[in-house]
Motif scaffolding. Structure first.
Motif, PDB file in Angstrom:
ATOM      1  N   CYS A 136       0.945  -1.240  -0.004  1.00  0.00           N
ATOM      2  CA  CYS A 136       0.001  -0.123   0.006  1.00  0.00           C
ATOM      3  C   CYS A 136       1.037   1.290  -0.143  1.00  0.00           C
ATOM      4  O   CYS A 136       0.839   2.391  -0.732  1.00  0.00           O
ATOM      5  CB  CYS A 136      -1.107   0.091   1.245  1.00  0.00           C
ATOM      6  N   PHE A 139       2.439   1.842  -3.368  1.00  0.00           N
ATOM      7  CA  PHE A 139       1.512   2.307  -4.550  1.00  0.00           C
ATOM      8  C   PHE A 139       1.072   3.765  -4.151  1.00  0.00           C
ATOM      9  O   PHE A 139       0.365   4.042  -4.805  1.00  0.00           O
ATOM     10  CB  PHE A 139       0.408   1.266  -4.700  1.00  0.00           C
ATOM     11  N   GLY A 141       0.066   4.861  -0.941  1.00  0.00           N
ATOM     12  CA  GLY A 141      -0.941   4.944   0.020  1.00  0.00           C
ATOM     13  C   GLY A 141      -0.223   5.849   1.201  1.00  0.00           C
ATOM     14  O   GLY A 141       0.885   5.762   1.582  1.00  0.00           O
ATOM     15  N   GLU A 145      -4.433   4.473   5.069  1.00  0.00           N
ATOM     16  CA  GLU A 145      -4.597   3.440   4.161  1.00  0.00           C
ATOM     17  C   GLU A 145      -3.667   2.110   4.509  1.00  0.00           C
ATOM     18  O   GLU A 145      -4.220   1.065   4.093  1.00  0.00           O
ATOM     19  CB  GLU A 145      -4.175   3.898   2.662  1.00  0.00           C
ATOM     20  N   ASP A 196      -8.099   6.939  -0.901  1.00  0.00           N
ATOM     21  CA  ASP A 196      -8.184   6.656  -2.279  1.00  0.00           C
ATOM     22  C   ASP A 196      -8.447   4.877  -2.657  1.00  0.00           C
ATOM     23  O   ASP A 196      -7.962   4.026  -2.153  1.00  0.00           O
ATOM     24  CB  ASP A 196      -6.673   6.737  -3.010  1.00  0.00           C
ATOM     25  N   HIS A 199      -5.913   2.740  -3.920  1.00  0.00           N
ATOM     26  CA  HIS A 199      -4.691   2.350  -2.886  1.00  0.00           C
ATOM     27  C   HIS A 199      -5.442   1.214  -1.948  1.00  0.00           C
ATOM     28  O   HIS A 199      -4.505   0.140  -2.036  1.00  0.00           O
ATOM     29  CB  HIS A 199      -4.433   3.464  -2.035  1.00  0.00           C
ATOM     30  N   THR A 203      -4.662  -2.851  -3.232  1.00  0.00           N
ATOM     31  CA  THR A 203      -3.385  -3.885  -2.470  1.00  0.00           C
ATOM     32  C   THR A 203      -4.145  -4.675  -1.474  1.00  0.00           C
ATOM     33  O   THR A 203      -3.213  -5.525  -1.081  1.00  0.00           O
ATOM     34  CB  THR A 203      -2.601  -2.593  -1.708  1.00  0.00           C
TER      35      THR A 203
END
Lengths: 257, 162
Positions: A136, A139, A141, A145, A196, A199, A203
């Protein structure tokens, strides 16, 4: 003399089949299975010819004069990934060559290897969830998240382990895992947290990705084991499809666009 | 490029690989190597992406080759087949987001044909091909160092000539 030779070849043959089946069911590539079997067989001065199917191993043991001494086949139904077993058997095959182990000694070692425990369940759950949180972060986050992904992975993996224990079909297990993880992650988005979607959602199911089947598939294809490579590839695609189905179910339940 | 962020990513790439090492039941003596391999492969991909944003396939390929090369000395040092170390280590390079977008795209494509259908089709194709080629390059990249050495077992590769 004749009879002791036939018992030896029978014992060795069934031992080699055991080795092949253990490797196949713990996710080794075809060339590795063939290499290990041939290595042990040649330590006992036999020629070994193997056929490795998607779920079976068969082999013939010959002596120098090309008389077939042993024919055998064995099949499996359950496949998983167990790298400890693969590395243990690889070590064992070198011990056979270097230290001249006898057949009963190899058998004992195989029994010991197959009884080796996995990591404790809590450690597996915790570290796999941590790796979900790492994905996460990677990518893009943020901390919230990451926490949500951690929880979602924890629950998804737990559900999948329980499903495997209850002996569901392996694709169902993946589907349940993906569904549980994405339902958990989606609940926070539905509750209105500024997260988001990509995210948290993309994941939280990454712990299910069929990395070993897909990588093994290409390894087999490169080595020319086309049939096995295709079977493993399609298996990987089926797992990926199950993950997608789990995600889609959760998205429809929450009505995400 | 910000070194601190780079270091953080190095750290987290390692943990992403470690989790899969545990999930696949890798032997404890290889876990640190898996952490390090995942981190090195991942950070190499990030650095290459920084210089060329579009070359995600090439960057992943380079990361996988790096993992493949590191796996040979590790296999010697830890007495394990190279794949034990290489498979968990390349997992952080797997294109999760692209695969996710591809799936979503396919679902959208099953709906009604609207004005933006062509855009969705193009995006889905793009994401799907990226996913496919990255996956292929990971598998090939890990295997390449072994094939270049032309040996079936890492034990036969002599790192230092006697």
């Amino acid at each position: 003399m004749e009879s002791s030779n036939t018992t030896e070849v029978k014992d060795l043959g069934s031992l080699l089949l055991d080795v092949g089946i253990m490797l196949l069911s713990s996710g080794a590539s075809c060339s590795r299975i063939r290499l290990t079997i041939t290595r042990i067989a040649s330590a006992f001065n036999y020629h070994c010819y193997t056929t490795i199917g998607p779920k079976s191993v068969s082999l013939t043991l010959n002596q120098d004069d090309d008389n077939s001494l042993f024919n055998g086949m064995r099949s499996i139904n359950q496949q998983g990934v167990n790298l400890k077993l693969i590395s243990g058997i690889s070590r064992l095959s070198w011990d056979v060559v270097i230290k001249n182990l006898s057949i009963p000694e190899i058998k004992n070692e195989l029994n010991r290897l197959s009884a080796l425990p996995h990591y404790p369940r809590l450690i597996i759950l915790f570290l796999v969830s941590l790796s979900g949180a790492s994905f996460c972060y990677l990518f893009g986050g943020n901390a919230i998240e990451m926490l949500i992904t951690f929880g979602a992975t924890f629950i998804g993996l737990f559900v999948r382990q329980e499903a495997i224990k209850k002996k569901f079909n392996q694709y169902f297990c993946v589907y349940f895992g993906a569904l549980a993880a994405s339902l958990f992650a989606g609940a926070f988005i539905k509750a209105g947290l500024p997260i988001d979607l990509e995210h948290a959602f993309a994941t939280c199911v990454l712990f299910l990705i069929p990395g070993v089947p897909l990588i093994n598939s290409f390894t087999d294809l490169i080595d020319g084991n086309i049939q096995n490579g295709m079977v493993r590839g399609i298996n990987g695609l089926m797992i990926a499809f199950s993950i997608a189905l789990g995600l889609v179910t959760a998205m429809h339940i929450y009505n995400f666009k | 490029m910000n070194e601190l962020i780079l270091f953080e990513k190095f750290f987290w790439f390692g943990f992403a690989a470690l989790g899969f090492g545990i999930l696949f039941n890798a032997p404890p003596r290889t876990l640190f190597a898996i952490w390090l391999g995942g981190a090195i492969g991942g950070i190499l991909k990030i650095i290459l992406l920084y210089y060329n944003k579009d070359a995600i396939v090439l960057a992943s390929f380079t990361g996988a080759i790096a993992v493949g090369i590191i796996s040979i000395p590790i296999a010697h040092y830890r007495h394990v087949p190279p794949m034990i170390f290489a498979i968990p280590s390349v997992i952080p390079l797997i294109p999760g987001v692209f695969a996710y977008r591809t799936t979503l795209g396919f679902i959208k494509l099953t709906g009604a044909i609207g004005a933006d259908y062509n855009t969705i089709l193009a995006e889905t194709m793009n994401n799907g091909l990226k996913t496919l080629f990255i996956l292929m390059s990971l598998a090939v990249g890990v295997a390449i160092p072994m094939h270049v050495m032309r040996k079936e077992s890492a034990k036969n590769i002599r790192l230092i000539k006697k």
